[in-house]
Design a protein around this motif. Structure first.
Motif, PDB file in Angstrom:
ATOM      1  N   UNK A  13       0.813  -1.218   0.000  1.00 36.53           N
ATOM      2  CA  UNK A  13       0.000   0.000   0.000  1.00 36.53           C
ATOM      3  C   UNK A  13       0.845   1.266   0.000  1.00 36.53           C
ATOM      4  N   UNK A  14       0.200   2.365  -0.356  1.00 36.53           N
ATOM      5  CA  UNK A  14       0.965   3.613  -0.411  1.00 36.53           C
ATOM      6  C   UNK A  14       1.157   4.225   0.968  1.00 36.53           C
ATOM      7  N   UNK A  15       0.307   3.887   1.936  1.00 32.97           N
ATOM      8  CA  UNK A  15       0.490   4.347   3.320  1.00 32.97           C
ATOM      9  C   UNK A  15       0.291   3.173   4.269  1.00 32.97           C
ATOM     10  N   UNK A  16       1.184   3.059   5.242  1.00 29.66           N
ATOM     11  CA  UNK A  16       1.004   2.120   6.351  1.00 29.66           C
ATOM     12  C   UNK A  16       0.812   2.954   7.615  1.00 29.66           C
ATOM     13  N   UNK A  17      -0.344   2.777   8.259  1.00 25.30           N
ATOM     14  CA  UNK A  17      -0.683   3.554   9.447  1.00 25.30           C
ATOM     15  C   UNK A  17      -0.210   2.805  10.703  1.00 25.30           C
ATOM     16  N   UNK A  18       1.085   2.854  10.954  1.00 26.36           N
ATOM     17  CA  UNK A  18       1.631   2.115  12.094  1.00 26.36           C
ATOM     18  C   UNK A  18       1.115   2.643  13.429  1.00 26.36           C
ATOM     19  N   UNK A  19       0.912   3.942  13.511  1.00 26.60           N
ATOM     20  CA  UNK A  19       0.486   4.574  14.767  1.00 26.60           C
ATOM     21  C   UNK A  19      -0.521   5.670  14.437  1.00 26.60           C
ATOM     22  N   UNK A  20      -1.467   5.938  15.325  1.00 28.62           N
ATOM     23  CA  UNK A  20      -2.502   6.934  15.025  1.00 28.62           C
ATOM     24  C   UNK A  20      -1.960   8.358  14.982  1.00 28.62           C
ATOM     25  N   UNK A  21      -2.615   9.197  14.188  1.00 30.15           N
ATOM     26  CA  UNK A  21      -2.310  10.629  14.126  1.00 30.15           C
ATOM     27  C   UNK A  21      -3.538  11.345  13.604  1.00 30.15           C
ATOM     28  N   UNK A  22      -3.802  12.536  14.112  1.00 26.93           N
ATOM     29  CA  UNK A  22      -4.953  13.314  13.647  1.00 26.93           C
ATOM     30  C   UNK A  22      -4.538  14.491  12.780  1.00 26.93           C
ATOM     31  N   UNK A  23      -3.285  14.468  12.280  1.00 22.09           N
ATOM     32  CA  UNK A  23      -2.788  15.606  11.498  1.00 22.09           C
ATOM     33  C   UNK A  23      -2.857  15.358   9.996  1.00 22.09           C
ATOM     34  N   UNK A  24      -3.460  14.235   9.564  1.00 23.31           N
ATOM     35  CA  UNK A  24      -3.494  13.900   8.136  1.00 23.31           C
ATOM     36  C   UNK A  24      -4.874  13.390   7.756  1.00 23.31           C
ATOM     37  N   UNK A  25      -5.324  13.782   6.569  1.00 22.89           N
ATOM     38  CA  UNK A  25      -6.551  13.275   5.958  1.00 22.89           C
ATOM     39  C   UNK A  25      -6.231  12.841   4.529  1.00 22.89           C
ATOM     40  N   UNK A  26      -6.738  11.667   4.101  1.00 21.27           N
ATOM     41  CA  UNK A  26      -7.647  10.737   4.766  1.00 21.27           C
ATOM     42  C   UNK A  26      -6.907   9.692   5.596  1.00 21.27           C
ATOM     43  N   UNK A  27      -7.416   9.453   6.783  1.00 20.37           N
ATOM     44  CA  UNK A  27      -6.830   8.454   7.664  1.00 20.37           C
ATOM     45  C   UNK A  27      -7.433   7.074   7.448  1.00 20.37           C
ATOM     46  N   UNK A  28      -7.074   6.103   8.278  1.00 22.01           N
ATOM     47  CA  UNK A  28      -7.514   4.721   8.073  1.00 22.01           C
ATOM     48  C   UNK A  28      -9.028   4.540   8.105  1.00 22.01           C
ATOM     49  N   UNK A  29      -9.741   5.402   8.819  1.00 20.36           N
ATOM     50  CA  UNK A  29     -11.202   5.277   8.876  1.00 20.36           C
ATOM     51  C   UNK A  29     -11.831   5.551   7.517  1.00 20.36           C
ATOM     52  N   UNK A  30     -11.227   6.447   6.731  1.00 19.12           N
ATOM     53  CA  UNK A  30     -11.746   6.745   5.397  1.00 19.12           C
ATOM     54  C   UNK A  30     -11.453   5.596   4.431  1.00 19.12           C
ATOM     55  N   UNK A  31     -10.277   5.024   4.531  1.00 24.71           N
ATOM     56  CA  UNK A  31      -9.904   3.954   3.607  1.00 24.71           C
ATOM     57  C   UNK A  31     -10.728   2.695   3.862  1.00 24.71           C
ATOM     58  N   UNK A  32     -10.958   2.365   5.110  1.00 26.66           N
ATOM     59  CA  UNK A  32     -11.801   1.222   5.424  1.00 26.66           C
ATOM     60  C   UNK A  32     -11.271  -0.101   4.916  1.00 26.66           C
ATOM     61  N   UNK A  33      -9.952  -0.258   4.857  1.00 23.90           N
ATOM     62  CA  UNK A  33      -9.374  -1.550   4.474  1.00 23.90           C
ATOM     63  C   UNK A  33      -9.387  -2.475   5.684  1.00 23.90           C
TER      64      UNK A  33
END
Length: 425
Positions: free
Chosen positions: A71-91
């Motif tokens: 994938x183009x992004x791996x969300x290893x740890x949470x952050x609220x400074x970027x959109x779209x986050x993992x909730x938007x991708x829904x993988x």
């Protein structure tokens, strides 16, 4: 600042952006691990810390999907400074990730890291390379199966973000067909960190997120995505990077004694080179991508037209034409190669991929020129890139007309590019 001090500053940036074995592109603006960023960063790390270079690639592979996609992004740890986050991708991967990919620089980086490890006498180099080689091979299989199902020898992108050149003028016509309606509430965070004049426009983001919505509704199934994609481009930049990475994996297969894998990769390589060869346009002195929905060539001039040099061997006439064309793009620029030329109506010297210079793109173009025996021009591009960093700092990208640093600062892949290109002077 002396070269030694600049190298120390580059090391410091990579250390500052380290989040425990993986590197964020820069703090807050990009707070996760990005695919092709990390591959370039691994090559930078290999100039002074090979173990850490391996670790960068190993952490990236933690996000690889079972079907082989990285994938183009791996969300290893949470952050609220970027959109779209993992909730938007829904993988639904075991680690939160985005649902699309990025240019497959991984195989190129792995060869660099392996060779640095061998040169440094690293005891576990072969074992670590072998594991990463298999991950890379699975990724390359995915590319040919999922993104060239029709056997064109060209791999397609289904989202501009996959190209790495998000708002490139090359996508304007194809992206205009994508609706601006979304089922996701858009909460841009990027313009809170960087001036909006340097970022994609709101309308671009609406179309970007519409595409995410479409593919999420496909449950991220590659066949359903291919069928339903409102944006589908056979991208010469992506294909060329995949072809070059395939050649590097062929070399590693030889080193590792993986003869069966080598034969499979050799067939992939021939397919990709044949596909790229058909995209050369003598009248434009560069390669062009193909809009798979309209069936039309994408003739808009962008840096993508030169990236095939990293993979193909040009004949004398092609080489002379490419060199002359790049010289035309460099004419009057304080720093080049611009991502779109000044003579293009779409040229915007400060807006992301619509004109600014990117150190890693210059790195690729210079490598391609050197492979095609255009040594002097390659060296000039490398030197002007190094000087831009020394003058403006480790910025995300640079205004070609002034040399001004733009976008995020303390940028990881710019630091990596400096470490690599600075040694070629």
């Amino acid at each position: 600042m002396t070269k030694l001090r600049m190298e120390e500053a580059a090391h410091s940036i990579l250390a500052r952006n380290d989040r425990g074995g993986y590197t964020v592109p820069t703090d807050r603006l990009y707070p996760f691990q990005w695919n092709w960023d990390s591959a370039f960063v691994a090559v930078g790390f290999a100039t002074f810390n090979v173990d850490r270079a391996y670790r960068e690639l190993e952490r990236l592979i933690e996000g690889q999907w079972d079907d082989g996609m990285i994938p183009h992004i791996v969300f290893h740890a949470p952050s609220d400074t970027y959109f779209p986050g993992p909730d938007v991708w829904g993988t639904r991967h075991r680690i939160p990730t985005s649902g699309i990919t990025q240019p497959p620089v991984f195989g190129m980086a792995l060869r660099h890291v392996h060779e640095a490890a061998i040169a440094n006498g690293m005891a576990d180099a072969e074992a670590r390379t072998r594991a990463l080689f298999q991950a890379a091979l699975r990724s390359h299989r995915w590319w040919l199966e999922a993104r060239d199902p029709e056997g064109l020898g060209l791999v397609a992108i289904l989202h501009p973000w996959e190209s790495g050149s998000d708002n490139s003028p090359a996508w304007d016509e194809a992206l205009a067909r994508v609706p601006t309606t979304t089922t996701t509430v858009i909460r841009r965070k990027d313009t809170g960190h960087v001036d909006a004049s340097m970022r994609p426009r709101d309308e671009d983001y609406q179309r970007f997120i519409h595409l995410v919505d479409v593919y999420r509704h496909c449950d991220w199934d590659p066949k359903r995505q291919w069928t339903n994609a409102p944006f589908k481009v056979a991208d010469v930049q992506m294909t060329a990077i995949l072809a070059r990475a395939t050649a590097d994996l062929i070399h590693l297969a030889e080193v590792l004694g993986a003869e069966g894998d080598k034969a499979e990769l050799a067939q992939m390589h021939r397919t990709l080179l044949d596909g790229l060869a058909r995209r050369w346009r003598p009248s434009l002195s560069r390669f062009v991508s193909l809009d798979l929905i309209s069936g039309n060539d994408i003739e808009t001039p962008t840096q993508a037209g030169f990236i095939p040099l990293v993979a193909v061997t040009l004949d004398d006439a092609q080489r002379d034409a490419v060199m002359a064309e790049i010289e035309r793009w460099l004419d009057g620029m304080v720093v080049g190669v611009p991502s779109a030329p000044r003579f293009s109506p779409a040229f915007e010297p400060k807006r992301y991929w619509r004109g600014p210079v990117w150190a890693v793109i210059n790195w690729l173009i210079a490598d391609g020129l050197r492979l095609n025996e255009a040594e002097d021009l390659a060296r000039r591009i490398e030197q002007v890139t190094v000087h831009a960093v020394e003058n403006a700092g480790f910025c995300e990208y640079f205004d070609p007309t002034t040399g001004e640093g733009l976008g995020g600062d303390t940028f990881s892949w710019t630091a990596a590019a400096y470490l690599v290109l600075g040694r070629r002077r």
